[in-house]
Write an enzyme that holds these catalytic residues in place. Sequence first.
Site, PDB file in Angstrom:
ATOM      1  N   HIS A 291       0.840  -1.204   0.000  1.00 22.83           N
ATOM      2  CA  HIS A 291       0.000   0.000   0.000  1.00 22.83           C
ATOM      3  C   HIS A 291       0.870   1.246   0.000  1.00 22.83           C
ATOM      4  O   HIS A 291       1.955   1.260   0.589  1.00 22.83           O
ATOM      5  CB  HIS A 291      -1.009   0.000   1.149  1.00 22.83           C
ATOM      6  CG  HIS A 291      -0.413   0.030   2.526  1.00 22.83           C
ATOM      7  ND1 HIS A 291      -0.136   1.189   3.182  1.00 22.83           N
ATOM      8  CD2 HIS A 291      -0.052  -0.980   3.359  1.00 22.83           C
ATOM      9  CE1 HIS A 291       0.355   0.910   4.382  1.00 22.83           C
ATOM     10  NE2 HIS A 291       0.426  -0.397   4.518  1.00 22.83           N
TER      11      HIS A 291
ATOM     12  N   ASP B 249      -0.393   4.354   0.807  1.00 20.15           N
ATOM     13  CA  ASP B 249      -0.832   5.389   1.750  1.00 20.15           C
ATOM     14  C   ASP B 249      -0.129   5.177   3.084  1.00 20.15           C
ATOM     15  O   ASP B 249       0.438   4.112   3.340  1.00 20.15           O
ATOM     16  CB  ASP B 249      -2.359   5.380   1.939  1.00 20.15           C
ATOM     17  CG  ASP B 249      -2.850   4.093   2.572  1.00 20.15           C
ATOM     18  OD1 ASP B 249      -2.319   3.009   2.231  1.00 20.15           O
ATOM     19  OD2 ASP B 249      -3.757   4.156   3.416  1.00 20.15           O
TER      20      ASP B 249
ATOM     21  N   GLU C 163      -5.153   1.511   2.766  1.00 20.93           N
ATOM     22  CA  GLU C 163      -4.949   0.454   3.771  1.00 20.93           C
ATOM     23  C   GLU C 163      -5.039   0.994   5.180  1.00 20.93           C
ATOM     24  O   GLU C 163      -5.606   0.354   6.064  1.00 20.93           O
ATOM     25  CB  GLU C 163      -3.587  -0.217   3.542  1.00 20.93           C
ATOM     26  CG  GLU C 163      -3.461  -1.592   4.203  1.00 20.93           C
ATOM     27  CD  GLU C 163      -2.996  -1.536   5.658  1.00 20.93           C
ATOM     28  OE1 GLU C 163      -3.122  -2.562   6.343  1.00 20.93           O
ATOM     29  OE2 GLU C 163      -2.508  -0.470   6.117  1.00 20.93           O
TER      30      GLU C 163
END
Lengths: 478, 478
Positions: free
Chosen positions: A99, A101, A168
């Site tokens: 992920h 983020d 996430e």
Amino acid sequence: MPAADPKFLKYVDEHEDAFIARLKEAVEIPSVSGNIEYVKDVENMADWLVAQLTDLGVKAEKRGIGKHVLDGKEVDLPPVVIGSIGNDPAKKTVLVYGHYDVQPALKEDGWDYEPFTLTPDPKTGRLYGRGSTDDKGPVMGWLNVLEAHKNLGLEMPVNLKMIFEGMEESGSVNLDKFIESEKDKFFAGLDCMCISDNYWLDTKTPCLTYGLRGVNYYEIKVSGPDRDLHSGVFGGTIHEPMTDLIILMSKLVSPTGEILIPGVKELIAPVTKDEQEKFEKIHFQMSDIQGAVGGDQTLTDDTVVTLMGRMRNPSLSLHGIEGAFSAPGSKTVIPCSVKGKFSIRTTPNLGVKNTTELVLKYLNDEFKKIGSKNRCEVSLGHGGEPWVTDPNHYNFRAAHKATVAVYGVEPDYTREGGSIPVTLDFANILGLNILLLPVGRGDDGAHSTNEKLDKSNYINGTKLLGSYLYELAAEKKD
Amino acid sequence: MPAADPKFLKYVDEHEDAFIARLKEAVEIPSVSGNIEYVKDVENMADWLVAQLTDLGVKAEKRGIGKHVLDGKEVDLPPVVIGSIGNDPAKKTVLVYGHYDVQPALKEDGWDYEPFTLTPDPKTGRLYGRGSTDDKGPVMGWLNVLEAHKNLGLEMPVNLKMIFEGMEESGSVNLDKFIESEKDKFFAGLDCMCISDNYWLDTKTPCLTYGLRGVNYYEIKVSGPDRDLHSGVFGGTIHEPMTDLIILMSKLVSPTGEILIPGVKELIAPVTKDEQEKFEKIHFQMSDIQGAVGGDQTLTDDTVVTLMGRMRNPSLSLHGIEGAFSAPGSKTVIPCSVKGKFSIRTTPNLGVKNTTELVLKYLNDEFKKIGSKNRCEVSLGHGGEPWVTDPNHYNFRAAHKATVAVYGVEPDYTREGGSIPVTLDFANILGLNILLLPVGRGDDGAHSTNEKLDKSNYINGTKLLGSYLYELAAEKKD
């Protein structure tokens, strides 16, 4: 004998600085998914990733997955970035997940460094910055592997599909729907999967992770009077909701952590010989947990019992009470309605449904025994299933060999006590064996201040991810 | 046959409007003692009172009682206003107490009226305003009595000493020191005392109050780890402070309100025949408490058992937990340190000291039984002694007769379930029989929004206070 191409390993060693520069670029984009102020940065991060992947020869694209409400405003969900490279029917096809983020971070939270500037400490080799270990480091690891192969003109040993999400840290909203909708399209033809988004158990020993506990979060609401009352005036005259609630909460777990809900203990899967051996081999000392806890509150001095308590057995924690007095000082209130909160970490056989049935029946029975005129309502807030996969699958055998090749030691076989919900989505929808292959160490401080990734973990992690692909190609399917 | 001078009673009836105007003036001074912004208003209220008393022939003055810190700033404590009228050795000398400060109030808290404007409702006869019933109404009652006698040229039936404090709503700081220092000066030669600062039990029946429960506030602190922990990672491996605390809290009181601390029940004074009779005579229906609670959560359907539960027996309430998760939603935290809060309302024989000894011994023993590696510390936050006085004293006999004369009914003999700490200070230091003689009704909403005093209670209350003085003068000392 390592299966990885020696040229690849050499390339990684020779390009440390460039790889750190790549991670630095990634960390500098503050892709915080949980705050409306960073929506643009999250989008920029997705664009940056697509550009990098495309540059490395990957067929990459952003995919919108709908909208959500963030800080009261409806906005697009961060896009999913997908990519694929290679389409050789003779090769295995592996899906990797990461992920892009990150958790929020402000210098004033107590960071010693600017959180969105990757800051190396030359003495310790640590690379400080938000997302360094969770999860930009591992994602850059995959990019580094791709770069080495492209620049060396080496063919990738497997067909690689990638999915990097940007949500996430904020609940992976709609990712399950995306997986479902692309099951027979983007996700078709996969052999196995690798997720690199967890950590070594300690700071020294690489590990492969084959299980996650589930978590069921419950609320016991006891209510009666229609307003808060003064204990001077009403104490001694009525059934007080707090009295009932505290009695119910006291019947859930013993001081030694035994779950008192009838039927739960009986469901715990028996320990197999293979499991027992894997647990006994884990590198772990009681001082590891005592250091992490900041005290000696362990239930036992036995390392295997402690590890099983954390990883393979259910546990029940009482988190708190909503609606009661919770501030410093004193207040002589009889709260009219209180909600006790607890959760059960679950393990195979303890599904959300059957565990919840046991919980509801038990608490409702116990409340009847109290004989109170208050009302009691027990509810499941959210439930996440436990997950365990076959740690002897060729996917794990490949990672085992890669670990031995890169680190010169056998990996620990661990399970995580916490949950990583996306794992279940992939496992349930795609029916794959999933390997959790961590890059960072147990003390990296994901979600915390001064998050870091050790340089050696980043560089060896890049070698590990690449070597894993080679070993996977070489491994015989079961 | 009422002892009060009929001219006095007639005067009161003929001066309703002037008396309401006096209360209006008093309510308009926002004498909030607990907020730095109202310091000047509190002082103004004291000056207004001294001026009124002086005008009515009372030798009155303000007396400073030191400084305190309010909202972070050191300021003078509100002065005590004292006054005396009459010095006839042939007459009884009575001390009356009231307070001129009020609770905070803002229209936006949910008031239907401007809180600092006395607003009569002509339909119901209610006089709305902060302080109307707590405690400016009763204080104005005494002033009305004085005015009637001055304007009628009537001699007061007793020597009257008055003390009106300006800090009752904020802990009566230093009042005990003032009483102690003036014990043999201003407070010399007293026969008995009357405090008008509580309420009828219901909305219809006047009462005399002869007892107050004490209150001991306790904290159980259980701590272990040096930081909050994640239940996914640590659940099942350590002694969790919440588990220990909840078990301890569950051992304090049964669902039916029985205090489980050994030795407490045994100390409760046996019910005397006189007490039993007084409780049986109280005008009270189960619907009264059900209405106040907003539900049927009473422990019993027996009115006498309910009243004794509220007034003459100890009770234990669990108020809440500090340090645990208390917000809406879910958080999978294992709190490292939690403080359980509970209090015991105490009755005669259950002193602060002996009750606390029982509490500490019991909880420490129970914690040892748990066998936890956490630390447990039980402490008394604050303790206030219970109080009960002789309800057959001539002070009460006088008030009884005055009640019959004014209201035409026999008063209920009540005790308050809550505490009025100043009562204890006067009782302990001056050794007086103290009569609690309420003016307002049980639904007046002191401390709440839309606080009110019924006009009939204000006017009849004025008659009651005056008649009490006459009856007191006529009553034979025991």
